[in-house]
Motif scaffolding. Structure first.
Motif, PDB file in Angstrom:
ATOM      1  N   ALA A 128      76.044  44.736 128.500  1.00  0.00           N
ATOM      2  CA  ALA A 128      74.810  45.239 128.267  1.00  0.00           C
ATOM      3  C   ALA A 128      74.282  45.675 129.728  1.00  0.00           C
ATOM      4  CB  ALA A 128      73.751  44.343 127.549  1.00  0.00           C
ATOM      5  N   SER A 129      73.440  46.727 129.702  1.00  0.00           N
ATOM      6  CA  SER A 129      72.774  47.095 130.735  1.00  0.00           C
ATOM      7  C   SER A 129      71.740  46.309 131.277  1.00  0.00           C
ATOM      8  CB  SER A 129      72.188  48.523 130.607  1.00  0.00           C
ATOM      9  OG  SER A 129      70.963  48.639 129.973  1.00  0.00           O
ATOM     10  N   LYS A 130      71.159  46.564 132.505  1.00  0.00           N
ATOM     11  CA  LYS A 130      70.140  45.652 133.006  1.00  0.00           C
ATOM     12  C   LYS A 130      68.899  46.050 132.323  1.00  0.00           C
ATOM     13  CE  LYS A 130      67.065  45.367 136.923  1.00  0.00           C
ATOM     14  NZ  LYS A 130      66.532  45.923 138.199  1.00  0.00           N
ATOM     15  N   GLU A 131      68.619  47.259 131.755  1.00  0.00           N
ATOM     16  CA  GLU A 131      67.338  47.930 131.139  1.00  0.00           C
ATOM     17  C   GLU A 131      67.318  47.081 129.671  1.00  0.00           C
ATOM     18  OE1 GLU A 131      69.537  49.732 132.895  1.00  0.00           O
ATOM     19  OE2 GLU A 131      68.040  50.028 134.526  1.00  0.00           O
ATOM     20  N   PHE A 132      68.625  47.154 129.174  1.00  0.00           N
ATOM     21  CA  PHE A 132      68.851  46.605 127.687  1.00  0.00           C
ATOM     22  C   PHE A 132      68.320  45.175 127.762  1.00  0.00           C
ATOM     23  CE2 PHE A 132      71.338  45.185 123.959  1.00  0.00           C
ATOM     24  CZ  PHE A 132      70.323  45.714 123.021  1.00  0.00           C
ATOM     25  N   ARG A 133      68.870  44.504 128.657  1.00  0.00           N
ATOM     26  CA  ARG A 133      68.721  43.090 128.656  1.00  0.00           C
ATOM     27  C   ARG A 133      67.067  42.891 129.078  1.00  0.00           C
ATOM     28  NH1 ARG A 133      74.039  42.147 131.075  1.00  0.00           N
ATOM     29  NH2 ARG A 133      75.165  40.889 129.673  1.00  0.00           N
ATOM     30  N   LEU A 134      66.520  43.476 129.538  1.00  0.00           N
ATOM     31  CA  LEU A 134      65.051  43.461 130.080  1.00  0.00           C
ATOM     32  C   LEU A 134      64.116  43.487 128.663  1.00  0.00           C
ATOM     33  CD1 LEU A 134      64.473  45.132 133.395  1.00  0.00           C
ATOM     34  CD2 LEU A 134      64.018  42.716 132.853  1.00  0.00           C
ATOM     35  N   HIS A 135      64.631  44.620 128.011  1.00  0.00           N
ATOM     36  CA  HIS A 135      63.974  44.982 126.777  1.00  0.00           C
ATOM     37  C   HIS A 135      64.480  43.823 125.569  1.00  0.00           C
ATOM     38  CE1 HIS A 135      62.925  46.930 123.002  1.00  0.00           C
ATOM     39  NE2 HIS A 135      64.010  46.548 122.426  1.00  0.00           N
ATOM     40  N   LEU A 136      65.518  43.364 125.683  1.00  0.00           N
ATOM     41  CA  LEU A 136      66.099  42.140 124.987  1.00  0.00           C
ATOM     42  C   LEU A 136      65.118  40.954 124.895  1.00  0.00           C
ATOM     43  CD1 LEU A 136      69.900  42.096 124.587  1.00  0.00           C
ATOM     44  CD2 LEU A 136      68.183  42.224 122.572  1.00  0.00           C
ATOM     45  N   ALA A 137      65.048  40.611 126.317  1.00  0.00           N
ATOM     46  CA  ALA A 137      64.255  39.475 126.932  1.00  0.00           C
ATOM     47  C   ALA A 137      62.923  39.428 126.542  1.00  0.00           C
ATOM     48  CB  ALA A 137      64.450  39.304 128.459  1.00  0.00           C
ATOM     49  N   LYS A 138      62.079  40.307 126.529  1.00  0.00           N
ATOM     50  CA  LYS A 138      60.842  40.671 126.148  1.00  0.00           C
ATOM     51  C   LYS A 138      60.784  40.411 124.316  1.00  0.00           C
ATOM     52  CE  LYS A 138      59.415  44.488 127.813  1.00  0.00           C
ATOM     53  NZ  LYS A 138      58.299  45.344 128.213  1.00  0.00           N
ATOM     54  N   GLU A 139      61.719  41.059 123.707  1.00  0.00           N
ATOM     55  CA  GLU A 139      61.692  41.129 122.383  1.00  0.00           C
ATOM     56  C   GLU A 139      62.029  39.485 121.797  1.00  0.00           C
ATOM     57  OE1 GLU A 139      60.547  43.181 120.405  1.00  0.00           O
ATOM     58  OE2 GLU A 139      60.870  42.139 118.580  1.00  0.00           O
ATOM     59  N   ILE A 140      63.174  39.115 122.224  1.00  0.00           N
ATOM     60  CA  ILE A 140      63.633  37.633 121.778  1.00  0.00           C
ATOM     61  C   ILE A 140      62.498  36.396 122.365  1.00  0.00           C
ATOM     62  CG2 ILE A 140      65.903  38.392 121.362  1.00  0.00           C
ATOM     63  CD1 ILE A 140      66.778  36.679 123.791  1.00  0.00           C
ATOM     64  N   ALA A 141      61.874  36.718 123.295  1.00  0.00           N
ATOM     65  CA  ALA A 141      61.099  35.885 123.879  1.00  0.00           C
ATOM     66  C   ALA A 141      59.762  35.693 122.815  1.00  0.00           C
ATOM     67  CB  ALA A 141      60.374  36.006 125.250  1.00  0.00           C
TER      68      ALA A 141
END
Ligand code: FES
Ligand code: FES
Lengths: 295, 163
Positions: free
Chosen positions: A265-278
């Motif tokens: 995954a890209s960094k951008e996708f991981r940032l997005h994911l982190a907010k959402e799964i948190a």
């Protein structure tokens, strides 16, 4: 045949410590689901191994007199997720390790091996971080106690010095009592996959269940090592539970993590994911604790 | 390289083998013990073709050292047939349901299903899928494998209730 050079079997902690002294370059082999596979991949040819797999004193889980949960490092993921002490007091740890690999891997893989590998994707690491686990590290000179928070020195590097062995993982009562936890692993497949991102949270609510008294949150694969999300945690402290708070917590996560781009995954996708799964994990933990998001 | 004498119970019989300490349990079972149901697939714990039960739990024998088998009780597919060599109900169910095509994955799936069909807990289809998630099949598409396990599990629960 595995192409290691030599294998020494330890039957007790004392024997393992003696062997590490005699063979300073040797790798410690626990369940082998990392090292044996690396050997097959031609990565560790000619290495020397010390097998600690046969040390039964390093298996098991118990509740100590003061309420501390003690997990011995060779306890398999299956044994962790099915153990009554874990199910009763920190079920989220069992749920996290139950998402590793498939049944065969969960039978052989050990919780100590998982954290001593030092990889950021270790499914047990974020929950243990979020619960302020303490590590008991033994050497011929004695025992030292190290907060798990300080254990990861860099990707694949942990604070285990020559001649030292991880002999215990402890979660203090103060840390687990009255908490409800939730772990979300985001991966491409539902089984046999490594996390693209993982987030473990636990909450303690006020008596009326209207406020978050304490939030603990940690991530895997959101930085080179498993990390705590202190900014997100302090955002929640003492705050009334509502949608706006959840949003503030999930926004705050960005300050705590430094994900990278990889083929997964890209960094951008991981940032997005982190907010959402948190956000989803906090919501789920609050609900488990008997709180509700809108009053 | 050193060899070591290993004593263990395989399919109900006490066995001794003098193995190279570098060998995997799969190599000991296929080689010294001649148990060819233990398939040599990926060799890295991904496919489950080499699955055997050790003290009742499924393990990938390709990533398990042979020397770790000392004192253990091991069950392979060969140990499922009765004294006359007749196959077990779970094997028959795989045939009946069409859960076998090339058959390479079959012994591994059947060994992974043993804890399910011997359990008191009635597994739902999702739970069965989770228990066989460490086994890969390139032929069947899994549906018929789940059918075979589900059917055998239900049959055994019925039999236990009747007796
Ligand atoms: S051969 Fe052992 S898991 Fe594939
Ligand atoms: S039947 Fe061919 S791999 Fe499963």
């Amino acid at each position: 045949m595995y192409d290691f050079k030599e294998l020494h079997e330890a039957g007790s902690v004392a024997e393992a410590l003696r062997l590490t002294k005699e063979h300073p370059g040797a790798l410690i082999l626990a369940g082998g689901s990392d090292i044996l596979i690396k050997l097959r991949e031609g990565k560790l040819a000619g290495c020397e191994l010390i097998s600690i797999f046969g040390i039964d004193e390093l298996r098991g889980i118990c509740l100590e007199e003061d309420g501390t949960i003690l997990i011995r490092p060779l306890t398999s993921f299956t044994a962790v997720s099915t153990h009554p002490v874990i199910r009763q007091h920190i079920p989220v740890l069992g749920e996290a390790v139950d998402q590793i690999g498939g049944p065969q891997i969960r039978n052989i893989g050990t919780i100590g091996g998982n954290i001593c590998n030092g990889v950021t994707s270790a499914d047990s690491a974020s929950t243990l971080k979020a619960y302020d686990a303490m590590l008991e590290i033994t050497s011929a000179e004695g025992t030292r106690v190290l907060p798990f928070a300080e254990f990861n020195l860099g990707p694949g590097k942990v604070d285990l010095r020559a001649g030292e062995l991880l002999t215990g993982i402890r979660i203090p009562k103060e840390s687990w009592e009255r908490t409800y936890g939730h772990y979300i692993k985001y991966a491409m497949r539902r089984a046999m996959d490594i996390a693209t991102l993982g987030c473990s949270v636990n909450v303690r609510l006020s008596a009326d269940k209207k406020k978050i008294e304490r939030l603990r949150m940690a991530f895997g694969v959101a930085a080179p090592i498993p990390v705590r999300a202190h900014t997100a945690e302090s955002t929640a402290e003492g705050q009334p539970i509502d949608e706006a708070l959840l949003t503030r917590i999930s926004e705050a996560v960005i300050a705590d993590i430094t994900p990278r781009s990889s083929w997964r995954a890209s960094k951008e996708f991981r940032l997005h994911l982190a907010k959402e799964i948190a956000l989803r994990a906090v919501k789920a933990a609050v609900e488990k604790a008997g709180g509700s998001i809108n009053g | 390289m050193a060899n070591k004498l290993i004593t263990c119970t395989i399919n109900g019989k006490k066995k001794e083998y003098f193995v190279d300490v570098r060998s995997s349990l799969m190599e000991m079972l296929r080689g010294s013990a001649g148990l060819d149901s233990v398939k040599h697939g990926c060799d890295v714990g991904e496919c489950g073709a080499c699955t055997v039960l050790i003290d009742g739990l499924p393990y990938n024998s390709c990533i398990y050292l042979a020397i770790w088998a000392e004192g253990k009780t091991i069950l392979t597919l060969e140990g499922l047939s009765d004294v006359k060599g007749a196959i077990s109900d779970i094997q028959q169910a795989f045939i009946d349901e069409g859960a076998v095509q090339c058959g390479f994955c079959t012994p591994g799936f059947i060994m992974s299903s043993i804890p399910i069909i011997t359990s008191e807990h009635p597994y739902g289809r999702e739970e069965i899928r989770k228990q066989i998630a460490g086994n890969l099949c390139r032929c069947t598409g899994y549906v018929k494998i789940v059918d075979a396990i589900e059917k055998t599990q239900k049959k055994r629960i019925r039999e236990r209730q009747e007796s």
